[in-house]
Design a protein around this motif. Structure first.
Motif, PDB file in Angstrom:
ATOM      1  N   GLU A   1      27.293 -17.077  34.985  1.00  0.00           N
ATOM      2  CA  GLU A   1      27.144 -15.647  34.737  1.00  0.00           C
ATOM      3  C   GLU A   1      27.881 -15.242  33.462  1.00  0.00           C
ATOM      4  O   GLU A   1      27.367 -14.456  32.657  1.00  0.00           O
TER       5      GLU A   1
ATOM      6  N   ASP B   1      28.820 -20.567  39.658  1.00  0.00           N
ATOM      7  CA  ASP B   1      28.039 -19.335  39.467  1.00  0.00           C
ATOM      8  C   ASP B   1      28.766 -18.364  38.545  1.00  0.00           C
ATOM      9  O   ASP B   1      28.145 -17.716  37.690  1.00  0.00           O
ATOM     10  N   SER B   2      30.083 -18.275  38.667  1.00  0.00           N
ATOM     11  CA  SER B   2      30.873 -17.392  37.812  1.00  0.00           C
ATOM     12  C   SER B   2      30.806 -17.839  36.361  1.00  0.00           C
ATOM     13  O   SER B   2      30.651 -17.013  35.454  1.00  0.00           O
TER      14      SER B   2
END
Length: 345
Positions: A172, A168-169
């Motif tokens: 993003e 997810d990081s």
């Protein structure tokens, strides 16, 4: 250029010449006797015609080589630097001005193409790096599932959540990296509460704080600032993630806000390994990982770069102070006087 084309280009000169000769002829016919006027009229027109023809032919001979060189160049698909230097020397001030203008346009175009090529290369390098980085947690997730036989479901879920958090990081980061050039179309300035931003940032990576037994200190954050909450949150998240990476177990990350006559500021201070003095000036450079990043094998060199670029586009700024073994302080500056209509896209 053919002689006929050259003469066509002189049509206004020929028109003025015809009108002038008509006027001279009319004056001569009305000012003298008929016989003398006819002879004088013939001589004047013949003489002026010869002079005009001589002017046209001489001009064509003088400029023929120039136009021929232009014709040859126009029929070639030149794409190298020599294209401009191969242009013939100008013969008139008008040609010199056109050559100067063409050179300026060509130079600006060449610079623009070079910049686009550099940006394309950077984008390709980032995509390759991103693919390599995101494959690591994916591979880790597969290993967890393959070796999870007999282990409690809670343990497996906890480990998978960690790997999904890494993915997810990375996603993003890629999203904000792709949108940073279109910033002017995607910001909304409001009054943002710094304590809320700091708390949300800590909450987002709470598991990592707990796992590394790092204590967040939020008691000294009290101010609010004018900014875009979404972009500001990402800036703070990047700084916090960087602090967590290089702060050892049992350390502290302290958030503090301050205010002066010129600005408000948010300081994020860690008790990590610090940054060597010779590297401080490059920490916001794109792709710079430093000796700590190479040692930890966790740095892509984009987190602080994106944070700095976003801060500048918002009218803020980022600065950093550090000493090896003593920790690092990143300060987010919010000048009190600035025009949001001039924010950079």
């Amino acid at each position: 250029m053919t002689f006929l084309r050259y003469v066509t280009d002189k049509k206004y000169f020929l028109l003025v010449y015809a009108l002038m000769m008509a006027f001279v002829s009319l004056i001569m016919l009305t000012g003298t006797g008929t016989n003398a006027a006819s002879s004088n009229l013939l001589y004047v027109n013949a003489g002026c015609l010869v002079l005009a023809a001589g002017y046209i032919v001489t001009g064509y001979i003088y400029r023929k080589s120039y136009y021929e060189e232009l014709r040859i160049l126009s029929e070639r698909h030149a794409q190298e630097d020599w294209y401009i230097t191969a242009l013939p020397e100008p013969q008139t001030n008008e040609q010199a001005l056109y050559l100067k203008l063409l050179t300026q346009v060509y130079t600006e175009q060449a610079q623009g193409i070079a910049q686009l090529q550099e940006e394309r290369k950077d984008h390709q390098d980032y995509i390759l790096s991103w693919i390599h980085d995101v494959k690591v947690p994916i591979a880790g997730s597969r290993l967890i599932m393959e070796n999870g036989a007999g282990k409690p479901a809670e343990v497996l879920i906890d480990k998978l959540e960690d790997e999904l958090g890494k993915i997810d990081s990375y996603v993003e980061q890629a999203l904000y990296y792709s949108r940073i050039d279109a910033f002017s179309q995607d910001y909304f300035i409001t009054e943002v509460d710094l304590p809320a931003i700091a708390k949300d940032s800590v909450k987002k990576v709470a598991k990592l704080f707990i796992h590394k037994r790092i204590r967040p200190n939020l008691e000294e954050v009290t101010h609010s600032v004018s900014s875009d909450s979404k972009w500001l949150a990402y800036i703070v998240n990047q700084v916090v993630a960087n602090a967590l990476t290089y702060t050892g177990s049992g350390g502290t990350i302290t958030f503090r806000s301050e205010e002066s006559d010129a600005e408000k500021s948010l300081l994020i201070q860690d008790t990590g390994i610090g940054i060597p003095p010779e590297e401080l000036g490059r920490v916001f450079d794109k792709g710079f990982t430093g000796s700590a990043g190479r040692t930890h094998h966790k740095s892509t060199g984009l987190g602080l770069y994106l944070a700095k670029q976003m801060a500048l586009k918002l009218g803020h700024d980022l600065s950093i102070t550090s000493a090896p073994g003593e920790g690092t302080t990143v300060t987010l500056h919010f000048p009190k006087v600035r025009r949001y209509n001039d924010l950079r896209g």
